[in-house]
Write an enzyme that holds these catalytic residues in place. Sequence first.
Site, short mmCIF file in Angstrom:
data_model
loop_
_atom_site.label_atom_id
_atom_site.label_comp_id
_atom_site.label_asym_id
_atom_site.label_seq_id
_atom_site.Cartn_x
_atom_site.Cartn_y
_atom_site.Cartn_z
N LYS A 32 12.50 -2.56 -6.20
CA LYS A 32 11.92 -1.22 -6.01
C LYS A 32 12.51 -0.56 -4.77
O LYS A 32 12.55 -1.17 -3.70
CB LYS A 32 10.40 -1.31 -5.85
CG LYS A 32 9.74 0.05 -5.57
CD LYS A 32 8.22 -0.04 -5.62
CE LYS A 32 7.60 -0.31 -4.26
NZ LYS A 32 7.36 0.91 -3.46
N ASP A 64 5.52 18.21 -7.84
CA ASP A 64 5.98 19.56 -7.49
C ASP A 64 5.84 20.42 -8.74
O ASP A 64 5.30 19.95 -9.76
CB ASP A 64 7.44 19.50 -7.00
CG ASP A 64 7.81 20.67 -6.09
OD1 ASP A 64 7.25 21.78 -6.28
OD2 ASP A 64 8.68 20.49 -5.22
N PRO A 66 6.82 22.08 -12.26
CA PRO A 66 7.54 21.40 -13.35
C PRO A 66 9.07 21.51 -13.24
O PRO A 66 9.78 20.53 -13.48
CB PRO A 66 7.01 22.09 -14.60
CG PRO A 66 5.62 22.51 -14.23
CD PRO A 66 5.70 22.91 -12.78
N ARG A 184 -0.64 -10.88 -3.95
CA ARG A 184 -0.37 -11.90 -2.93
C ARG A 184 -0.56 -13.29 -3.53
O ARG A 184 -1.67 -13.61 -3.98
CB ARG A 184 -1.34 -11.76 -1.75
CG ARG A 184 -1.07 -10.59 -0.84
CD ARG A 184 0.17 -10.87 0.00
NE ARG A 184 0.54 -9.75 0.83
CZ ARG A 184 1.29 -8.70 0.44
NH1 ARG A 184 1.74 -8.64 -0.79
NH2 ARG A 184 1.60 -7.74 1.27
N GLN A 193 -2.67 -5.49 3.27
CA GLN A 193 -3.20 -5.24 1.93
C GLN A 193 -4.66 -5.67 1.93
O GLN A 193 -4.98 -6.83 2.15
CB GLN A 193 -2.42 -6.04 0.88
CG GLN A 193 -0.98 -5.61 0.71
CD GLN A 193 -0.83 -4.34 -0.13
OE1 GLN A 193 -1.80 -3.66 -0.40
NE2 GLN A 193 0.40 -4.02 -0.51
N GLY A 213 6.32 -7.32 -2.15
CA GLY A 213 7.30 -7.08 -1.09
C GLY A 213 7.39 -8.23 -0.13
O GLY A 213 8.09 -9.22 -0.35
O1 C5P Z 1 5.01 -5.96 1.10
P1 C5P Z 1 4.00 -5.67 0.05
O2 C5P Z 1 3.93 -6.72 -1.03
O3 C5P Z 1 2.67 -5.31 0.60
O4 C5P Z 1 4.61 -4.37 -0.65
C1 C5P Z 1 3.97 -3.75 -1.68
C2 C5P Z 1 4.68 -2.49 -2.09
O5 C5P Z 1 3.81 -1.77 -2.92
C3 C5P Z 1 5.08 -1.57 -0.96
O6 C5P Z 1 6.32 -0.99 -1.32
C4 C5P Z 1 4.00 -0.52 -0.95
O7 C5P Z 1 4.47 0.75 -0.58
C5 C5P Z 1 3.56 -0.49 -2.38
N1 C5P Z 1 2.15 -0.10 -2.55
C6 C5P Z 1 1.09 -0.82 -2.02
N2 C5P Z 1 -0.21 -0.46 -2.23
C7 C5P Z 1 -0.46 0.59 -2.96
C8 C5P Z 1 0.58 1.33 -3.52
C9 C5P Z 1 1.88 0.95 -3.30
O8 C5P Z 1 1.30 -1.80 -1.33
N3 C5P Z 1 -1.71 0.90 -3.16
#
Ligand code: C5P
Length: 233
Positions: A32, A64, A66, A184, A193, A213
């Site tokens: 991503k 934004d 269309p 996780r 998170q 991530g």
């Molecule tokens: O490092 P981590 O696993 O927390 O990354 C999760 C990814 O998902 C990040 O790119 C973050 O921007 C995205 N994200 C998130 N929570 C949300 C929406 C998107 O962690 N609610």
Amino acid sequence: MRERIIVALDLPDAASALDMAKTLQGRVTWVKVGMTLFYAEGPQVVRDLRALGFKVFVDLKLNDIPHQVRGACRILVRQGADMITVHASGGRAMLEAAADEVAAAATKFRVPKPALVAVTVLTSLDDAALAELGCERTAAEQVAALATLARDAGCDGVVCSPEEAAAMRELLGDEAYVVTPGVRPSWAEAGDQARVATPADAIEAGASHLVIGRPITGAANPVDAVRRIVEGE
Ligand code: C5P
């Protein structure tokens, strides 16, 4: 599981993102690119990641008029994006323009049609924040209403928290993309998170794809972290 993991390359520049991608080559299908990396490095990073053999989720959360969103979708399809995000709150006409353009551009540029997925309510917004925006529904009600709108306008699915995944799967059916961050493995730190689910629990709830991530990119051994996730550790 390997095809369902989307590794969030939230790294400061293209060089470190591409290094991480090379480390993970052949281990995961998806990566991503978020707005920080995209705005820093531009569309070339999408082409480079595709050239390494990855499917690329370009997460710019377009919102934004269309005409602008149509133009952005055309460019992202041309760069080879395999998944694109839009804000469902952009409204029906914007969502229809995005869905129409993604299909038209894929034909025009002879590439596979990317998945168009909608962000409903940002997980950073709670009921109080929604009320401040003039929304009288609860966050859960608003998520359902916007997911329905996105589906009716031609989107392929939604991005949502693991907590919402079961409701989204129920609402949108078996074929929909249900993409969940906030995942996780039990051995990883939750970090910032707040509401997390393990990969197995998110899949069980109905997620089709998991955005992960730092448990991978921040691990001492990212390849081993992927192996542990795939093996359900
Ligand atoms: O490092 P981590 O696993 O927390 O990354 C999760 C990814 O998902 C990040 O790119 C973050 O921007 C995205 N994200 C998130 N929570 C949300 C929406 C998107 O962690 N609610």
